[in-house]
Motif scaffolding. Structure first.
Motif, PDB file in Angstrom:
ATOM      1  N   HIS A 167     -68.614  55.108  16.465  1.00 42.67           N
ATOM      2  CA  HIS A 167     -68.777  54.355  17.711  1.00 42.67           C
ATOM      3  C   HIS A 167     -70.089  53.567  17.690  1.00 42.67           C
ATOM      4  CE1 HIS A 167     -69.012  53.543  22.051  1.00 42.67           C
ATOM      5  NE2 HIS A 167     -67.701  53.714  22.032  1.00 42.67           N
ATOM      6  N   PRO A 168     -70.100  52.364  18.266  1.00 44.26           N
ATOM      7  CA  PRO A 168     -71.347  51.588  18.303  1.00 44.26           C
ATOM      8  C   PRO A 168     -72.509  52.318  18.972  1.00 44.26           C
ATOM      9  CG  PRO A 168     -69.481  50.207  18.900  1.00 44.26           C
ATOM     10  CD  PRO A 168     -68.950  51.595  18.777  1.00 44.26           C
ATOM     11  N   ALA A 169     -72.222  53.183  19.953  1.00 46.57           N
ATOM     12  CA  ALA A 169     -73.299  53.922  20.616  1.00 46.57           C
ATOM     13  C   ALA A 169     -73.979  54.889  19.653  1.00 46.57           C
ATOM     14  CB  ALA A 169     -72.750  54.679  21.817  1.00 46.57           C
ATOM     15  N   THR A 170     -73.226  55.406  18.684  1.00 42.92           N
ATOM     16  CA  THR A 170     -73.819  56.312  17.703  1.00 42.92           C
ATOM     17  C   THR A 170     -74.748  55.567  16.761  1.00 42.92           C
ATOM     18  OG1 THR A 170     -71.785  57.634  17.825  1.00 42.92           O
ATOM     19  CG2 THR A 170     -73.274  58.109  16.012  1.00 42.92           C
ATOM     20  N   TYR A 171     -74.443  54.298  16.474  1.00 43.03           N
ATOM     21  CA  TYR A 171     -75.380  53.471  15.715  1.00 43.03           C
ATOM     22  C   TYR A 171     -76.601  53.120  16.556  1.00 43.03           C
ATOM     23  CZ  TYR A 171     -71.774  52.637  12.142  1.00 43.03           C
ATOM     24  OH  TYR A 171     -70.853  52.788  11.140  1.00 43.03           O
ATOM     25  N   LEU A 172     -76.358  52.903  17.837  1.00 44.72           N
ATOM     26  CA  LEU A 172     -77.435  52.458  18.719  1.00 44.72           C
ATOM     27  C   LEU A 172     -78.428  53.571  19.029  1.00 44.72           C
ATOM     28  CD1 LEU A 172     -78.419  50.024  20.368  1.00 44.72           C
ATOM     29  CD2 LEU A 172     -76.981  50.823  22.255  1.00 44.72           C
ATOM     30  N   ALA A 173     -77.963  54.819  19.111  1.00 42.95           N
ATOM     31  CA  ALA A 173     -78.830  55.940  19.501  1.00 42.95           C
ATOM     32  C   ALA A 173     -80.020  56.119  18.564  1.00 42.95           C
ATOM     33  CB  ALA A 173     -78.007  57.224  19.594  1.00 42.95           C
ATOM     34  N   PRO A 174     -79.836  56.180  17.229  1.00 39.92           N
ATOM     35  CA  PRO A 174     -81.023  56.333  16.376  1.00 39.92           C
ATOM     36  C   PRO A 174     -81.946  55.130  16.421  1.00 39.92           C
ATOM     37  CG  PRO A 174     -79.061  55.969  15.047  1.00 39.92           C
ATOM     38  CD  PRO A 174     -78.594  56.201  16.442  1.00 39.92           C
ATOM     39  N   LEU A 175     -81.406  53.926  16.637  1.00 37.49           N
ATOM     40  CA  LEU A 175     -82.267  52.750  16.747  1.00 37.49           C
ATOM     41  C   LEU A 175     -83.138  52.832  17.996  1.00 37.49           C
ATOM     42  CD1 LEU A 175     -79.771  49.913  15.696  1.00 37.49           C
ATOM     43  CD2 LEU A 175     -81.521  51.043  14.302  1.00 37.49           C
ATOM     44  N   CYS A 176     -82.540  53.264  19.114  1.00 42.30           N
ATOM     45  CA  CYS A 176     -83.319  53.420  20.346  1.00 42.30           C
ATOM     46  C   CYS A 176     -84.369  54.513  20.196  1.00 42.30           C
ATOM     47  CB  CYS A 176     -82.388  53.739  21.514  1.00 42.30           C
ATOM     48  SG  CYS A 176     -81.293  52.385  21.995  1.00 42.30           S
ATOM     49  N   LEU A 177     -83.989  55.598  19.524  1.00 41.50           N
ATOM     50  CA  LEU A 177     -84.937  56.683  19.308  1.00 41.50           C
ATOM     51  C   LEU A 177     -86.075  56.226  18.394  1.00 41.50           C
ATOM     52  CD1 LEU A 177     -85.271  59.678  20.096  1.00 41.50           C
ATOM     53  CD2 LEU A 177     -84.128  60.280  17.970  1.00 41.50           C
ATOM     54  N   LEU A 178     -85.745  55.441  17.377  1.00 45.73           N
ATOM     55  CA  LEU A 178     -86.783  54.916  16.482  1.00 45.73           C
ATOM     56  C   LEU A 178     -87.715  53.964  17.227  1.00 45.73           C
ATOM     57  CD1 LEU A 178     -87.919  54.672  13.610  1.00 45.73           C
ATOM     58  CD2 LEU A 178     -86.270  52.807  13.218  1.00 45.73           C
TER      59      LEU A 178
ATOM     60  N   THR B 139     -60.869  64.902   5.882  1.00 47.49           N
ATOM     61  CA  THR B 139     -60.939  63.758   6.788  1.00 47.49           C
ATOM     62  C   THR B 139     -61.723  64.156   8.035  1.00 47.49           C
ATOM     63  OG1 THR B 139     -58.841  64.399   7.820  1.00 47.49           O
ATOM     64  CG2 THR B 139     -58.749  62.841   5.980  1.00 47.49           C
ATOM     65  N   GLY B 140     -62.194  63.158   8.750  1.00 48.02           N
ATOM     66  CA  GLY B 140     -62.919  63.429   9.986  1.00 48.02           C
ATOM     67  C   GLY B 140     -64.425  63.323   9.861  1.00 48.02           C
ATOM     68  N   LEU B 141     -64.905  62.559   8.870  1.00 41.41           N
ATOM     69  CA  LEU B 141     -66.353  62.387   8.721  1.00 41.41           C
ATOM     70  C   LEU B 141     -66.947  61.699   9.948  1.00 41.41           C
ATOM     71  CD1 LEU B 141     -66.589  61.273   4.976  1.00 41.41           C
ATOM     72  CD2 LEU B 141     -67.303  63.458   5.939  1.00 41.41           C
ATOM     73  N   SER B 142     -66.280  60.658  10.426  1.00 48.06           N
ATOM     74  CA  SER B 142     -66.781  59.951  11.599  1.00 48.06           C
ATOM     75  C   SER B 142     -66.715  60.828  12.847  1.00 48.06           C
ATOM     76  CB  SER B 142     -65.975  58.670  11.824  1.00 48.06           C
ATOM     77  OG  SER B 142     -64.589  58.975  12.023  1.00 48.06           O
ATOM     78  N   GLY B 143     -65.749  61.752  12.863  1.00 40.45           N
ATOM     79  CA  GLY B 143     -65.652  62.650  14.013  1.00 40.45           C
ATOM     80  C   GLY B 143     -66.865  63.539  14.147  1.00 40.45           C
ATOM     81  N   SER B 144     -67.365  64.067  13.032  1.00 35.32           N
ATOM     82  CA  SER B 144     -68.545  64.921  13.088  1.00 35.32           C
ATOM     83  C   SER B 144     -69.774  64.137  13.536  1.00 35.32           C
ATOM     84  CB  SER B 144     -68.795  65.554  11.717  1.00 35.32           C
ATOM     85  OG  SER B 144     -69.055  64.546  10.744  1.00 35.32           O
ATOM     86  N   ILE B 145     -69.837  62.862  13.194  1.00 40.41           N
ATOM     87  CA  ILE B 145     -70.987  62.037  13.582  1.00 40.41           C
ATOM     88  C   ILE B 145     -70.939  61.708  15.068  1.00 40.41           C
ATOM     89  CG2 ILE B 145     -72.161  59.848  13.175  1.00 40.41           C
ATOM     90  CD1 ILE B 145     -71.070  59.901  10.329  1.00 40.41           C
ATOM     91  N   ASP B 146     -69.801  61.199  15.527  1.00 41.48           N
ATOM     92  CA  ASP B 146     -69.682  60.814  16.938  1.00 41.48           C
ATOM     93  C   ASP B 146     -69.749  62.016  17.872  1.00 41.48           C
ATOM     94  OD1 ASP B 146     -69.601  58.127  16.622  1.00 41.48           O
ATOM     95  OD2 ASP B 146     -67.436  57.916  16.810  1.00 41.48           O
ATOM     96  N   THR B 147     -69.122  63.118  17.467  1.00 40.03           N
ATOM     97  CA  THR B 147     -68.976  64.261  18.372  1.00 40.03           C
ATOM     98  C   THR B 147     -70.253  65.071  18.494  1.00 40.03           C
ATOM     99  OG1 THR B 147     -66.643  64.377  17.722  1.00 40.03           O
ATOM    100  CG2 THR B 147     -67.556  66.276  18.878  1.00 40.03           C
ATOM    101  N   PHE B 148     -71.004  65.244  17.418  1.00 39.67           N
ATOM    102  CA  PHE B 148     -72.152  66.157  17.443  1.00 39.67           C
ATOM    103  C   PHE B 148     -73.491  65.463  17.156  1.00 39.67           C
ATOM    104  CE2 PHE B 148     -68.421  68.668  16.044  1.00 39.67           C
ATOM    105  CZ  PHE B 148     -68.322  69.510  17.137  1.00 39.67           C
ATOM    106  N   VAL B 149     -73.545  64.591  16.172  1.00 34.33           N
ATOM    107  CA  VAL B 149     -74.814  63.951  15.831  1.00 34.33           C
ATOM    108  C   VAL B 149     -75.228  62.968  16.926  1.00 34.33           C
ATOM    109  CG1 VAL B 149     -75.982  62.473  14.153  1.00 34.33           C
ATOM    110  CG2 VAL B 149     -74.408  64.259  13.364  1.00 34.33           C
ATOM    111  N   GLY B 150     -74.290  62.170  17.401  1.00 32.26           N
ATOM    112  CA  GLY B 150     -74.602  61.193  18.448  1.00 32.26           C
ATOM    113  C   GLY B 150     -75.173  61.809  19.711  1.00 32.26           C
ATOM    114  N   PRO B 151     -74.514  62.826  20.311  1.00 27.81           N
ATOM    115  CA  PRO B 151     -75.076  63.451  21.526  1.00 27.81           C
ATOM    116  C   PRO B 151     -76.461  64.047  21.324  1.00 27.81           C
ATOM    117  CG  PRO B 151     -72.791  64.081  21.233  1.00 27.81           C
ATOM    118  CD  PRO B 151     -73.181  63.344  20.001  1.00 27.81           C
TER     119      PRO B 151
END
Length: 430
Positions: free
Chosen positions: A65-76, A119-131
């Motif tokens: 999700h674009p928000a998952t890309y945006l979150a580390p940029l905002c944190l940085l 399968t489901g690499l993006s799922g682990s990123i969006d579901t847990f890393v992003g939040p």
């Protein structure tokens, strides 16, 4: 005359803290941007923008999700603008340890899936890393600056409810849920901006329960109007469990609050006038909704569940077919898919824990469950009192579908919603 007693100058001295930039005083603009991207850019919206988010074909980068890309940029950006990057990282780890744990466990899940060629690499990123990254950013914003974040949340939820009701009235879905670009013509539930109807129902029900419990700074008439609008939209989203949770939990909370007011023996005149007016207009509103076919939609969802109840029974049979030595660290995914087709569960396993056990194993499921529970507890710890009702409703509804066992952004949405509606408490300065 006797001389006035001399008071030591040390008694009048007050320690003066030199003004210096603090990471906690960061702007709320990045959080508002994250909120808008999270709540407005569903898979259906992204498909119209040329991004195949909900599907198997296309670039792997488009599945995040674009928000998952945006979150580390905002944190940085917050870390760099703080003027003390090292101190920023240390304070973030101290103030958000559960978020850090969720980040580590989510990364471990990503590594496990990659090593097993699953399968489901993006799922682990969006579901847990992003939040986890979103919460790390939120803890660095002063509560006094979170007013615009709450305003943005109310505006987004208002737009989502209006679009859902418009889709119900016209019978045309603007941003339907798509799988590789293919919509489901038999699914007539409103999709609005949240994409999947069940995600819509989960987010809306949590928001309604938070408003009932006193979350946010809305005026009484604004709160009542928003509750009526969101409850009506909830029916169009078709989440039966969400509707039942709002009716039971919300109704019980309203009843307890009403009895508490009546026990005082002093009822505000304006509240009494509004209550009498509502009782007078309620029958007319119910009749108008009935003639408009509103309750037919609700009855249809409870009569025809598409095999959802049977799926909750059959999913337990899958665990019995797999030896425990394979369940410990995750059985073969191909074997699990075969069992799902044999038991008629192609549409999903409607419980996150059961699904994670089947695909990731008991060990990883235990770590993920512990990390999510501590993450929610950390959100509650940073909020003012009154979060019990929305947290309870959110926890119950998470267990009625695959939810966090598949690719979703509901944990990040829940974190932003709770922080926006229940301003976090400032830690005491040492």
């Amino acid at each position: 005359m006797t001389a006035a007693p001399q008071i030591p100058s040390a008694a009048w001295s007050v320690p003066i803290h030199r003004a210096r930039p603090r990471a906690r005083d960061a702007s709320a603009a990045p959080a508002i941007l994250l909120l808008l991207v999270l709540f407005l850019f569903s898979g259906g919206v992204l498909w119209h923008l040329g991004v195949n988010y909900d599907g198997f074909s296309g670039s792997a980068a488009a599945k995040v999700h674009p928000a998952t890309y945006l979150a580390p940029l905002c944190l940085l950006w917050a870390m760099v603008s703080s003027g003390d990057p090292v101190g920023f990282c240390l304070r973030t780890a101290r103030d958000a340890p559960a978020s850090l744990l969720l980040l580590v466990v989510g990364t471990a899940l990503l590594v496990q899936i990659a090593l097993r060629s699953g399968t489901g690499l993006s799922g682990s990123i969006d579901t847990f890393v992003g939040p986890a990254l979103v919460m790390m950013l939120l803890v660095r914003i002063a509560p006094a600056r979170l007013g615009p974040l709450e305003t943005a949340l109310h505006g987004v939820m208002l737009a989502n409810a209006c679009l859902g009701l418009a889709e119900f009235a016209t019978g045309r879905l603007v941003f339907p849920y798509r799988l590789d670009g293919e919509a489901f013509p038999t699914d007539t539930r409103s999709a609005a901006f949240q994409g999947h109807p069940l995600v819509n129902a989960l987010v809306t029900a949590t928001y309604v329960l938070a408003l009932i419990a006193g979350g946010g700074q809305l005026r009484p008439w604004q709160r009542l109007a928003m509750l009526a609008l969101q409850t009506a939209a909830l029916v169009t989203f078709g989440g039966r469990s969400a509707i039942v949770a709002v009716v039971l939990l919300g109704g019980l909370s309203v009843l307890v609050a009403t009895l508490r007011v009546l026990r005082t023996g002093r009822v505000p005149l304006l509240a009494a006038a509004f209550g009498l007016s509502a009782l007078t207009m309620a029958p007319l509103a119910l009749v108008a909704l009935a003639f408009g076919g509103f309750f037919d939609k609700l009855a249809e969802r409870f009569v025809s569940d598409g095999g959802s109840a049977n799926a909750r029974i059959e999913m337990l049979a899958l665990i019995d077919r797999i030896p425990f030595r394979d369940l410990a660290f995750g059985p073969d995914t191909g074997f699990v898919e075969t069992l799902r087709r044999m038991h008629g569960l192609e549409w999903g396993i409607e419980n996150p824990i059961v699904r994670m056990v089947l695909y990731q194993g008991v060990f990883m499921t235990t770590l993920l469950t512990l990390a999510v529970v501590l993450f929610v507890a950390e959100i509650v710890r940073r909020c003012r009192p009154g979060t019990f009702l929305p947290v309870l409703g959110f926890a119950l509804l998470l267990n009625t579908s695959e939810s966090i066992a598949s690719k979703t952004t509901v944990l990040a949405k829940f974190a932003i919603m709770m922080v926006a509606l229940y301003r976090p408490l400032m830690p005491r300065r040492r």
